[in-house]
Design a protein around this motif. Structure first.
Motif, PDB file in Angstrom:
ATOM      1  N   GLY A 179       0.704  -1.236   0.244  1.00 39.90           N
ATOM      2  CA  GLY A 179      -0.075   0.076   0.196  1.00 39.90           C
ATOM      3  C   GLY A 179       0.923   1.284  -0.043  1.00 39.90           C
ATOM      4  O   GLY A 179       0.557   2.149  -0.680  1.00 39.90           O
ATOM      5  N   LEU A 180       1.970   1.164   0.785  1.00 38.19           N
ATOM      6  CA  LEU A 180       2.881   2.483   0.813  1.00 38.19           C
ATOM      7  C   LEU A 180       3.568   2.693  -0.458  1.00 38.19           C
ATOM      8  O   LEU A 180       3.649   3.714  -0.965  1.00 38.19           O
ATOM      9  CB  LEU A 180       3.929   2.244   1.848  1.00 38.19           C
ATOM     10  N   ILE A 181       3.919   1.534  -1.207  1.00 37.67           N
ATOM     11  CA  ILE A 181       4.505   1.537  -2.719  1.00 37.67           C
ATOM     12  C   ILE A 181       3.458   2.115  -3.538  1.00 37.67           C
ATOM     13  O   ILE A 181       3.860   3.127  -4.305  1.00 37.67           O
ATOM     14  CB  ILE A 181       5.139   0.298  -3.114  1.00 37.67           C
ATOM     15  N   ASP A 182       2.248   1.696  -3.500  1.00 35.53           N
ATOM     16  CA  ASP A 182       1.215   2.185  -4.542  1.00 35.53           C
ATOM     17  C   ASP A 182       0.973   3.603  -4.249  1.00 35.53           C
ATOM     18  O   ASP A 182       0.711   4.259  -5.403  1.00 35.53           O
ATOM     19  CB  ASP A 182       0.107   1.248  -4.366  1.00 35.53           C
ATOM     20  N   GLU A 183       0.864   4.052  -2.998  1.00 33.26           N
ATOM     21  CA  GLU A 183       0.530   5.454  -2.695  1.00 33.26           C
ATOM     22  C   GLU A 183       1.652   6.329  -2.830  1.00 33.26           C
ATOM     23  O   GLU A 183       1.229   7.591  -3.254  1.00 33.26           O
ATOM     24  CB  GLU A 183      -0.165   5.433  -1.500  1.00 33.26           C
ATOM     25  N   ASN A 184       2.897   6.041  -2.745  1.00 31.96           N
ATOM     26  CA  ASN A 184       4.049   6.943  -2.387  1.00 31.96           C
ATOM     27  C   ASN A 184       5.265   6.882  -3.478  1.00 31.96           C
ATOM     28  O   ASN A 184       5.923   7.833  -3.628  1.00 31.96           O
ATOM     29  CB  ASN A 184       4.544   6.936  -0.872  1.00 31.96           C
ATOM     30  N   TYR A 185       5.495   5.652  -3.623  1.00 32.16           N
ATOM     31  CA  TYR A 185       6.621   5.427  -4.446  1.00 32.16           C
ATOM     32  C   TYR A 185       6.643   5.916  -5.939  1.00 32.16           C
ATOM     33  O   TYR A 185       5.651   5.878  -6.549  1.00 32.16           O
ATOM     34  CB  TYR A 185       6.953   3.816  -4.770  1.00 32.16           C
ATOM     35  N   ILE A 186       7.578   6.920  -6.392  1.00 28.91           N
ATOM     36  CA  ILE A 186       7.664   7.693  -7.624  1.00 28.91           C
ATOM     37  C   ILE A 186       7.918   6.831  -8.836  1.00 28.91           C
ATOM     38  O   ILE A 186       7.927   7.326  -9.987  1.00 28.91           O
ATOM     39  CB  ILE A 186       8.196   8.833  -7.271  1.00 28.91           C
ATOM     40  N   GLY A 187       9.035   5.624  -8.557  1.00 25.98           N
ATOM     41  CA  GLY A 187       9.264   5.184  -9.747  1.00 25.98           C
ATOM     42  C   GLY A 187       8.673   4.058 -10.411  1.00 25.98           C
ATOM     43  O   GLY A 187       7.317   3.842  -9.875  1.00 25.98           O
TER      44      GLY A 187
END
Length: 385
Positions: free
Chosen positions: A46-54
């Motif tokens: 969830g953190l990757i989907d919402e925040n990761y820019i790559g």
């Protein structure tokens, strides 16, 4: 002035944070101490989907989970392989593959990878690579410290395609980058010739599926030429297939135990030789610090039966056995499943085989072909003949 100084310090600190581009942000999520791995992975996703820019490669993320799980064993010999890596792994054990024709060895402490043998007329040789080059990069990928099997998958590839390799060469660690064109390579794992005094010389670079037939042919040819002594060179041989080395030893040992293994439950399995074949001439086995695994099984058996002398330096000390498990979806995992013991019950894991005659290799700048360890082996052979 004090207030101004504090303000300036705060402003500089804030500017430093901005320049560094890092910071700690509370995400408002609280996992319980007994949260399951599935719950934690869900939060991370969830953190990757919402925040990761790559860009996100979901398949690569999943593969990373499996690789990390096996790496958590902290066993350098246990590895997870994806589909491509699994295919390359099986090709390697068969002894025929599309690659460059080089044998690699890795120091487990430093992670340094060395090209210990370049096949004659191979793509690696044509590209200008040499024995003892230190491999640092494959393409743009830094490989020092990377699992050796993974490095091999980057080097191998479709016939006719190119691969760039960066190596360090010589005492000055000169950096050299070459381009090799991949081709179909059948591992030439055995070389042989007749030396002075009718002493047969047989070099084995690794123990693949193709090695037994090459080894048997070499033994038969040297015997037909009137061999009165045999030197088997296992220097820089990293090992290979357990069944292969046992079949090879069966051609020279008397009837008895070749090697036995014990698993985690203490269950023992024993490989034995029959009395159909055995060597009837003196033997010398050459080893060094890069002689590992199956090489140590070979040297240990010869030493325990007293049918030959071991010459060189202390071997690597890999006394454990791995098994490859097919996971059914094209992927696989290699796990350490047992420890092996020499016929006399010696465990050499972390210890290695101690030579009967110790001699360090000394390079001769005036004569690159000189080999003081082989010369010592010939001296020992003369005493035995």
């Amino acid at each position: 002035m004090k207030a101004k100084k504090n303000f300036l310090q705060g402003a500089l600190f804030g500017a430093l944070i901005m320049l560094c581009g890092t910071g700690v942000v509370s995400c408002g999520i609280r996992l319980s101490e007994d949260a399951s791995s599935e719950e934690k992975l869900s939060v991370l996703k969830g953190l990757i989907d919402e925040n990761y820019i790559g860009d996100v490669d979901e398949e690569a993320l999943e593969e990373g989970i499996y690789k990390g799980y096996i790496q958590g064993l902290e066993d350098p010999y246990s590895v997870y392989y994806n589909e491509e890596e699994t295919k390359d792994l099986y090709e390697t054990t068969e002894g025929e593959y599309s690659g460059i024709g080089a044998v690699l060895s890795q120091d487990l402490e430093s992670g340094v990878i060395t090209l210990v043998q370049i096949y004659e007329d191979s793509p690696a040789a044509k590209a200008g690579l040499k024995d003892n080059d230190i491999l640092t990069k494959v393409g743009d990928i830094e490989v020092t410290g990377m699992d050796l099997s993974e490095v091999v998958t980057y080097i191998k590839g479709e016939k006719g395609t190119d691969v760039d390799l960066t190596v360090l060469r010589g005492e000055d660690a000169e950096e050299i980058t070459v381009t090799a064109t991949r081709d179909t390579v059948e591992a030439q794992t055995v070389k042989y010739e007749m030396l002075e005094g009718q002493t047969g010389y047989l070099s084995v670079s690794e123990f693949d599926s193709v090695t037994y037939a090459q080894y048997e042919e070499a033994l038969n040819e040297l015997t037909a030429q009137g061999m009165t002594g045999l030197i088997v060179d296992l220097r820089n041989n990293p090992g290979g297939n357990l069944n292969t080395v046992c079949e090879m030893l069966d051609l020279v040992l008397p009837k008895g135990t070749i090697v036995y293994t014990e698993d985690k439950d203490g269950k023992r399995e024993t490989a034995t030789s029959d009395d159909e074949h055995q060597i009837n001439v003196p033997m010398v086995v050459l080893v060094n610090g890069n002689s590992a695994s199956a090489s140590e099984i070979y040297a240990g058996a010869i030493q325990d039966y007293g049918i030959g002398k071991i010459v060189g330096t202390q071997t690597y000390g890999k006394g454990v056995v791995q098994q490859i498990f097919d996971l059914g979806d094209g992927t696989s995992v290699k796990l350490t499943i047992a420890e092996y013991f020499t016929p006399n019950g010696r465990s050499i894991d972390g210890e290695g085989i101690t030579p009967d005659v110790e001699v360090e290799y000394e390079a001769d700048e005036n004569n690159p072909e000189a080999d003081n360890q082989l010369e010592k082996a010939l001296e020992v052979m003369k005493e035995e003949q």
